[in-house]
Write an enzyme that holds these catalytic residues in place. Structure first.
Site, PDB file in Angstrom:
ATOM      1  N   SER A 156       8.864 -69.772  28.583  1.00 23.34           N
ATOM      2  CA  SER A 156       9.411 -68.997  27.563  1.00 23.34           C
ATOM      3  C   SER A 156      11.019 -68.751  27.772  1.00 23.34           C
ATOM      4  O   SER A 156      11.153 -69.629  27.498  1.00 23.34           O
ATOM      5  CB  SER A 156       8.990 -67.318  28.706  1.00 23.34           C
ATOM      6  OG  SER A 156       9.668 -66.371  28.238  1.00 23.34           O
ATOM      7  N   ASP A 183       0.141 -63.956  22.216  1.00 23.04           N
ATOM      8  CA  ASP A 183       1.270 -63.486  22.998  1.00 23.04           C
ATOM      9  C   ASP A 183       2.309 -62.191  22.910  1.00 23.04           C
ATOM     10  O   ASP A 183       2.799 -62.010  21.104  1.00 23.04           O
ATOM     11  CB  ASP A 183       1.713 -64.810  23.098  1.00 23.04           C
ATOM     12  CG  ASP A 183       3.780 -65.024  23.649  1.00 23.04           C
ATOM     13  OD1 ASP A 183       3.652 -63.509  24.238  1.00 23.04           O
ATOM     14  OD2 ASP A 183       4.215 -65.469  24.289  1.00 23.04           O
ATOM     15  N   HIS A 240       0.791 -64.402  26.836  1.00 17.76           N
ATOM     16  CA  HIS A 240       2.292 -64.942  26.422  1.00 17.76           C
ATOM     17  C   HIS A 240       1.983 -66.241  27.673  1.00 17.76           C
ATOM     18  O   HIS A 240       2.907 -67.201  28.032  1.00 17.76           O
ATOM     19  CB  HIS A 240       3.152 -63.901  26.755  1.00 17.76           C
ATOM     20  CG  HIS A 240       4.768 -64.854  27.308  1.00 17.76           C
ATOM     21  ND1 HIS A 240       5.203 -65.633  26.261  1.00 17.76           N
ATOM     22  CD2 HIS A 240       5.770 -64.364  28.470  1.00 17.76           C
ATOM     23  CE1 HIS A 240       6.370 -65.473  26.670  1.00 17.76           C
ATOM     24  NE2 HIS A 240       6.941 -64.927  28.205  1.00 17.76           N
TER      25      HIS A 240
END
Length: 248
Positions: free
Chosen positions: A106, A199, A229
């Site tokens: 991320s 996601d 995600h």
């Protein structure tokens, strides 16, 4: 037996927590460096799974907490994106040697790219997991951006923590000043991008956008149709390990 947490003083004060396993003698391959996401730490499931695999293979492995996160000292709301990039660079420079592979989850995927640009002679490979460069630009509505600038921070509900998801003006402005997707990203080594198509935090189209912007021709995008995600299910972690294993 759990890894011993060690501490390194950062130049700007406060100590950074990290766990480092050096490579075994005679083992080839880059040292792996895991970069957690926003409000995450080095004890996440993916980081620990990669660490366990690295130990089995005799590979060097560095896990770390940015200042204000996990076991590191410092106040979270005082940190910026570039502060955290400097934290990563400090630990890489002081703790590891030789070539490294960055694994960024991320926001860690944004830091992964910034660190690769800052240490081109050392960073050989990149593995992004729902990488989120420039999310201060595309991840907030105009109203949310105005709230950050007016009030100094934005607090939102977090799906992953009991604590609110806080974005400060300091962090947002640092992110806005260090966007990458508007130009070529000058990295020439192998790049692997994993992204779940379910996601809800980082649209998977950004994996394709990153692949376009990176200068390297050795870029692969792995889309997981039913992946979210976090990509932290057993099958997701198995894919991640397989991708890492095939790089060296």
């Amino acid at each position: 037996m759990e890894d011993e947490i060690r501490y390194l003083d950062r130049p700007r004060g406060s100590a950074l927590a990290y766990c480092y396993t050096p490579p075994k003698e005679g083992i080839n391959g880059t040292t792996l460096v895991f970069l957690p996401g926003y409000m995450s730490d080095m004890d996440g499931g993916k980081a620990l799974a990669v660490d366990a695999w690295a130990k089995q293979q005799g590979r060097g492995m560095l896990r770390l907490d940015y200042a204000g996160c996990g076991a590191s000292e410092g106040e979270f709301e005082e940190q910026s994106l570039i502060d955290w990039r400097e934290d990563v660079l400090t630990l890489i420079d002081k703790v590891t040697s030789g070539s490294i592979s960055l694994i960024g989850s991320s926001m860690g995927g944004w830091l992964m790219l910034l660190v690769a640009l800052a240490r081109p002679m050392r960073v050989k490979q990149l593995v992004g997991i729902a990488a989120a460069p420039d999310f201060t630009d595309w991840g907030f509505s105009q109203e949310q951006k105005m709230t950050i600038l007016r009030d100094g921070k934005l607090e939102e509900h977090s799906e992953y923590s009991d604590d609110p998801y806080v974005t400060t003006k300091t962090f947002w402005q640092s992110g806005d000043a260090n966007r990458l997707l508007h130009k070529e990203i000058a990295f020439d080594g192998p790049v692997r991008l994993l992204h779940g198509q379910k996601d809800e935090d980082v649209p998977w189209a950004y994996a394709l956008e990153i692949s376009k912007k990176i200068r390297s021709d050795d870029v692969q995008v792995h889309l997981v149709k039913d992946g979210d995600h976090r990509l932290s299910r057993d099958q997701d972690i198995a894919l991640l390990i397989d991708v890492i294993a095939r790089l060296d």
